[in-house]
Design a protein around this motif. Structure first.
Motif, PDB file in Angstrom:
ATOM      1  N   ASP A 151       0.825  -1.223   0.000  1.00  0.00           N
ATOM      2  CA  ASP A 151       0.000   0.000   0.000  1.00  0.00           C
ATOM      3  C   ASP A 151       0.851   1.260   0.000  1.00  0.00           C
ATOM      4  O   ASP A 151       0.352   2.347   0.255  1.00  0.00           O
ATOM      5  N   GLY A 152       2.124   1.114  -0.261  1.00  0.00           N
ATOM      6  CA  GLY A 152       3.048   2.250  -0.251  1.00  0.00           C
ATOM      7  C   GLY A 152       3.984   2.115   0.939  1.00  0.00           C
ATOM      8  O   GLY A 152       3.928   1.165   1.704  1.00  0.00           O
ATOM      9  N   GLY A 153       4.854   3.044   1.064  1.00  0.00           N
ATOM     10  CA  GLY A 153       5.799   2.996   2.173  1.00  0.00           C
ATOM     11  C   GLY A 153       7.197   2.688   1.680  1.00  0.00           C
ATOM     12  O   GLY A 153       7.483   2.691   0.476  1.00  0.00           O
ATOM     13  N   GLU A 154       8.039   2.388   2.613  1.00  0.00           N
ATOM     14  CA  GLU A 154       9.458   2.165   2.327  1.00  0.00           C
ATOM     15  C   GLU A 154       9.716   0.694   1.949  1.00  0.00           C
ATOM     16  O   GLU A 154       9.219  -0.215   2.604  1.00  0.00           O
ATOM     17  N   ILE A 155      10.498   0.517   0.900  1.00  0.00           N
ATOM     18  CA  ILE A 155      10.925  -0.822   0.497  1.00  0.00           C
ATOM     19  C   ILE A 155      12.157  -1.154   1.330  1.00  0.00           C
ATOM     20  O   ILE A 155      13.144  -0.425   1.282  1.00  0.00           O
ATOM     21  N   PRO A 156      12.121  -2.233   2.111  1.00  0.00           N
ATOM     22  CA  PRO A 156      13.261  -2.542   2.981  1.00  0.00           C
ATOM     23  C   PRO A 156      14.520  -2.918   2.197  1.00  0.00           C
ATOM     24  O   PRO A 156      14.452  -3.435   1.081  1.00  0.00           O
ATOM     25  N   ASP A 157      15.663  -2.669   2.807  1.00  0.00           N
ATOM     26  CA  ASP A 157      16.948  -3.015   2.183  1.00  0.00           C
ATOM     27  C   ASP A 157      17.049  -4.508   1.903  1.00  0.00           C
ATOM     28  O   ASP A 157      17.649  -4.917   0.915  1.00  0.00           O
ATOM     29  N   ARG A 160      15.647  -5.315  -1.412  1.00  0.00           N
ATOM     30  CA  ARG A 160      16.544  -4.896  -2.497  1.00  0.00           C
ATOM     31  C   ARG A 160      17.720  -5.873  -2.649  1.00  0.00           C
ATOM     32  O   ARG A 160      18.104  -6.214  -3.771  1.00  0.00           O
ATOM     33  N   ARG A 161      18.280  -6.322  -1.528  1.00  0.00           N
ATOM     34  CA  ARG A 161      19.361  -7.326  -1.590  1.00  0.00           C
ATOM     35  C   ARG A 161      18.850  -8.618  -2.204  1.00  0.00           C
ATOM     36  O   ARG A 161      19.516  -9.230  -3.040  1.00  0.00           O
ATOM     37  N   ASP A 162      17.667  -9.032  -1.766  1.00  0.00           N
ATOM     38  CA  ASP A 162      17.076 -10.250  -2.322  1.00  0.00           C
ATOM     39  C   ASP A 162      16.789 -10.110  -3.823  1.00  0.00           C
ATOM     40  O   ASP A 162      16.934 -11.075  -4.571  1.00  0.00           O
ATOM     41  N   SER A 163      16.407  -8.916  -4.262  1.00  0.00           N
ATOM     42  CA  SER A 163      16.164  -8.695  -5.692  1.00  0.00           C
ATOM     43  C   SER A 163      17.438  -8.875  -6.500  1.00  0.00           C
ATOM     44  O   SER A 163      17.419  -9.486  -7.577  1.00  0.00           O
TER      45      SER A 163
END
Length: 189
Positions: A151-157, A160-163
Motif C-alpha cells: 500500500d506504499g511505504g518504504e521498500i526494505p533493504d 533490495r538485496r534479495d532482488s
C-alpha cells in the motif's frame, strides 16, 4: 509396439535426409503413431515455451519494476512473479518433462542412453536445483516483504538485496536451461 519399432527411422530421420521435411505415412497405423508423436512433441514444446518464456519475461519486467522504486509497483510485480511461476513455470516444467519422456517412449529411445539426451536432462535438473535451492526461497521471502509495503511505504533493504540475488542467480539458473534447449535441438553427440 511393433508399429513403433518400424517407425523409429520416420520419427527421427537421419541427418543426411536432405530437404525432405515430411515422410508420408505408409499405413493408417503409422499415421496414428505420427499423430501421437506430434501430440507428445506439442506437449513438450509448449512446456519449454511456457517455462523459458516466463522465466525470461518475468526477470525483465521485475527488474524494471524494481528500478522504479515505487513500492506499489514493486509489490504488484512481486505478486505477479508468484502468480506466473505457479501458472506458467510450474506447468511448463511438468509439460516439458511429460512430453519429453512420452516422445522417448514412443520412439523407443532409452532416455538415459544418447549422450545429448543425458546432458540435456543434467542441464535441466541443474537449472531446477538452482531455482529450488536459491531462487524459490528468495522469492518467498520477497513476496512476504512485498505484502508489507504493497500500500506504499518504504521498500526494505533486505528486499533490495534479495532482488539482486534473485536476478543474479536467476541468470545463472537460466544458463543450464538454455544449454538443455540447445542440446535437445542440436543433438550434437
Amino acid at each position: 509396439m511393433q508399429a513403433l519399432a518400424g517407425s523409429r527411422a520416420r520419427l527421427h530421420p537421419p541427418p543426411n535426409a536432405g530437404a525432405r521435411l515430411h515422410w508420408p505415412a505408409q499405413s493408417a497405423q503409422l499415421a496414428r503413431v505420427d499423430t501421437v508423436y506430434a501430440i507428445a512433441k506439442f506437449v513438450h514444446i509448449t512446456g519449454v515455451v511456457m517455462l523459458m518464456g516466463n522465466i525470461t519475461a518475468t526477470a525483465i519486467w521485475k527488474f524494471f519494476a524494481d528500478r522504479t522504486g515505487d513500492a506499489r509497483i514493486v509489490a504488484f510485480s512481486q505478486r505477479l512473479v508468484t502468480i506466473t511461476d505457479w501458472s506458467l513455470t510450474f506447468w511448463g516444467v511438468i509439460l516439458t518433462i511429460a512430453g519429453g519422456y512420452w516422445m522417448a517412449w514412443l520412439a523407443e529411445i532409452n532416455p538415459f542412453e544418447p549422450a545429448w539426451l543425458i546432458w540435456g536432462q543434467v542441464m535441466f535438473v541443474a537449472g531446477g536445483m538452482i531455482w529450488l535451492a536459491i531462487l524459490v526461497p528468495v522469492q518467498i521471502r520477497q513476496a512476504r516483504d512485498a505484502r508489507g509495503f504493497a500500500d506504499g511505504g518504504e521498500i526494505p533493504d533486505r528486499y533490495r538485496r534479495d532482488s539482486r540475488t534473485w536476478i543474479i542467480w536467476g541468470l545463472i539458473g537460466t544458463a543450464p536451461l538454455v544449454a538443455a534447449v540447445w542440446l535437445m535441438i542440436a543433438k550434437p553427440y
